[in-house]
Motif scaffolding. Structure first.
Motif, mmCIF file in Angstrom:
data_model
loop_
_atom_site.group_PDB
_atom_site.id
_atom_site.type_symbol
_atom_site.label_atom_id
_atom_site.label_comp_id
_atom_site.label_asym_id
_atom_site.label_seq_id
_atom_site.Cartn_x
_atom_site.Cartn_y
_atom_site.Cartn_z
ATOM 1 N N ALA A 9 11.834 17.556 2.286
ATOM 2 C CA ALA A 9 12.827 17.322 3.332
ATOM 3 C C ALA A 9 13.958 18.330 3.234
ATOM 4 N N SER A 10 14.638 18.542 4.350
ATOM 5 C CA SER A 10 15.844 19.367 4.320
ATOM 6 C C SER A 10 16.949 18.636 3.571
ATOM 7 N N THR A 11 17.112 17.344 3.877
ATOM 8 C CA THR A 11 18.064 16.511 3.141
ATOM 9 C C THR A 11 17.358 15.232 2.711
ATOM 10 N N LEU A 12 17.538 14.877 1.467
ATOM 11 C CA LEU A 12 16.950 13.653 0.911
ATOM 12 C C LEU A 12 18.043 12.834 0.261
ATOM 13 N N LEU A 13 18.114 11.558 0.639
ATOM 14 C CA LEU A 13 19.072 10.625 0.047
ATOM 15 C C LEU A 13 18.331 9.406 -0.470
ATOM 16 N N VAL A 14 18.444 9.167 -1.772
ATOM 17 C CA VAL A 14 18.045 7.888 -2.346
ATOM 18 C C VAL A 14 19.333 7.088 -2.465
ATOM 19 N N ASP A 15 19.528 6.160 -1.536
ATOM 20 C CA ASP A 15 20.786 5.442 -1.429
ATOM 21 C C ASP A 15 21.057 4.565 -2.653
ATOM 22 N N ARG A 16 22.283 4.068 -2.754
ATOM 23 C CA ARG A 16 22.653 3.221 -3.891
ATOM 24 C C ARG A 16 21.772 1.979 -3.992
ATOM 25 N N GLN A 17 21.318 1.486 -2.842
ATOM 26 C CA GLN A 17 20.432 0.322 -2.857
ATOM 27 C C GLN A 17 18.966 0.721 -2.990
ATOM 28 N N GLY A 18 18.683 2.020 -2.903
ATOM 29 C CA GLY A 18 17.310 2.496 -2.947
ATOM 30 C C GLY A 18 16.805 2.671 -4.370
ATOM 31 N N GLY A 63 0.849 -1.184 0.000
ATOM 32 C CA GLY A 63 0.000 0.000 0.000
ATOM 33 C C GLY A 63 0.880 1.228 0.000
ATOM 34 N N ASP A 64 0.287 2.385 0.225
ATOM 35 C CA ASP A 64 1.045 3.633 0.262
ATOM 36 C C ASP A 64 1.568 3.906 1.661
ATOM 37 N N VAL A 65 2.620 4.721 1.748
ATOM 38 C CA VAL A 65 3.165 5.160 3.031
ATOM 39 C C VAL A 65 3.114 6.680 3.078
ATOM 40 N N ILE A 66 2.440 7.219 4.084
ATOM 41 C CA ILE A 66 2.355 8.666 4.308
ATOM 42 C C ILE A 66 2.947 8.912 5.684
ATOM 43 N N ALA A 67 4.060 9.636 5.766
ATOM 44 C CA ALA A 67 4.765 9.771 7.041
ATOM 45 C C ALA A 67 5.361 11.163 7.195
ATOM 46 N N ALA A 68 5.387 11.631 8.439
ATOM 47 C CA ALA A 68 6.028 12.900 8.783
ATOM 48 C C ALA A 68 6.791 12.710 10.079
ATOM 49 N N ALA A 69 8.069 13.109 10.079
ATOM 50 C CA ALA A 69 8.910 12.958 11.270
ATOM 51 C C ALA A 69 10.187 13.755 11.063
ATOM 52 N N GLN A 70 10.974 13.877 12.141
ATOM 53 C CA GLN A 70 12.264 14.544 12.002
ATOM 54 C C GLN A 70 13.165 13.735 11.077
ATOM 55 N N THR A 71 13.181 12.421 11.260
ATOM 56 C CA THR A 71 13.919 11.538 10.354
ATOM 57 C C THR A 71 12.979 10.444 9.865
ATOM 58 N N VAL A 72 12.992 10.220 8.569
ATOM 59 C CA VAL A 72 12.169 9.178 7.951
ATOM 60 C C VAL A 72 13.098 8.284 7.140
ATOM 61 N N THR A 73 13.024 6.978 7.396
ATOM 62 C CA THR A 73 13.859 6.014 6.672
ATOM 63 C C THR A 73 12.978 4.908 6.105
ATOM 64 N N ALA A 107 7.587 13.617 4.643
ATOM 65 C CA ALA A 107 8.065 14.940 5.036
ATOM 66 C C ALA A 107 8.923 14.794 6.276
ATOM 67 N N GLY A 108 10.096 15.425 6.279
ATOM 68 C CA GLY A 108 10.969 15.340 7.437
ATOM 69 C C GLY A 108 12.211 16.181 7.252
ATOM 70 N N GLN A 109 12.975 16.297 8.316
ATOM 71 C CA GLN A 109 14.246 17.014 8.209
ATOM 72 C C GLN A 109 15.242 16.204 7.385
ATOM 73 N N ALA A 110 15.283 14.893 7.633
ATOM 74 C CA ALA A 110 16.176 14.006 6.887
ATOM 75 C C ALA A 110 15.376 12.788 6.437
ATOM 76 N N VAL A 111 15.326 12.566 5.135
ATOM 77 C CA VAL A 111 14.615 11.420 4.576
ATOM 78 C C VAL A 111 15.615 10.566 3.806
ATOM 79 N N THR A 112 15.628 9.260 4.098
ATOM 80 C CA THR A 112 16.551 8.332 3.442
ATOM 81 C C THR A 112 15.768 7.144 2.902
ATOM 82 N N ILE A 113 16.033 6.801 1.653
ATOM 83 C CA ILE A 113 15.409 5.630 1.039
ATOM 84 C C ILE A 113 16.515 4.658 0.661
ATOM 85 N N THR A 114 16.543 3.523 1.366
ATOM 86 C CA THR A 114 17.498 2.462 1.045
ATOM 87 C C THR A 114 16.788 1.213 0.542
#
Length: 214
Positions: A111-120, A71-81, A93-100
């Motif tokens: 997000a303030s910083t967004l990283l789509v990691d190499r495995q993401g 399903g879908d994921v809707i999330a808000a936090a200081q850090t979202v992984t 939505a968050g200060q730091a969002v990372t997708i691995t």
């Protein structure tokens, strides 16, 4: 519709989503136990680690999606992984969002910083706004971003459209389609027509003075 208009539209949608999620968090809704339907999570540190059949709404200081969500994921936090798999869309939505992990469909991320990691990976489109965006993994189709610093070391299967004061760092052959870079326009400044005063001057003249003390 140009990239700035599209970005503003998506950011308005993300803002509305964040408000709903944060309200749910303030209400301290328990996680759903039904096998189907939406699931609500809130707390200081939220970790959705088990398989979930249905949409996930999560809010907290930190939110981690380490399990499999159908399903879908809707999330808000200081850090979202997102380290698990999401068979749907993500709206984060968050200060730091990372997708691995793997997202089957699209992502809308603020997000303030967004990283789509190499495995993401995101299977379809990515619409994002942030101070720093680093795409080191894969995006299957188009990317639309409003960003200060953009780095693309991974792959984008469609077009890249971004609004920024700075030129992005893009690995050669990283973008399969076209790259469009626009610079944000400065907000227009109000100028008084000839012979007319500024709003501040009019306010000063038109505001009645308080009576002097006797």
């Amino acid at each position: 519709m140009n990239s700035r208009s599209r970005t503003r539209r998506y950011l308005a949608a993300v803002g509305a989503i964040c408000l709903v999620v944060l309200c749910a968090g303030a209400a301290q809704l328990p996680s759903a136990t039904d096998a189907h339907g939406p699931h609500f999570y809130s707390g200081v540190a939220v970790d959705v680690s088990g398989p979930v059949d249905g949409d996930v709404y999560a809010a907290g200081q930190s939110v981690t999606i380490s399990g499999d969500v159908r399903g879908d994921v809707i999330a808000a936090a200081q850090t979202v992984t997102v380290s698990g798999s999401v068979d749907g869309n993500v709206r984060l939505a968050g200060q730091a969002v990372t997708i691995t992990g793997k997202v089957t469909r699209s992502g809308t991320i603020f997000a303030s910083t967004l990283l789509v990691d190499r495995q993401g990976a995101l299977g379809r489109d990515l619409v994002a706004a942030g101070g720093s965006i680093n795409i080191a993994g894969q995006v299957g189709r188009d990317v639309v971003a409003s960003v200060s610093q953009l780095t693309v070391d991974g792959t984008i299967g469609g077009d890249l459209t971004y609004s920024s004061d700075n030129t992005a760092s893009i690995r050669p052959d990283a973008v399969a389609g076209t790259v469009e870079h626009t610079r944000p326009q400065a907000a227009p400044r109000w100028r008084s027509p000839p012979g007319r005063s500024s709003p501040a001057g009019c306010w000063a003249r038109c505001t009645p003075s308080s009576p002097s003390a006797s």
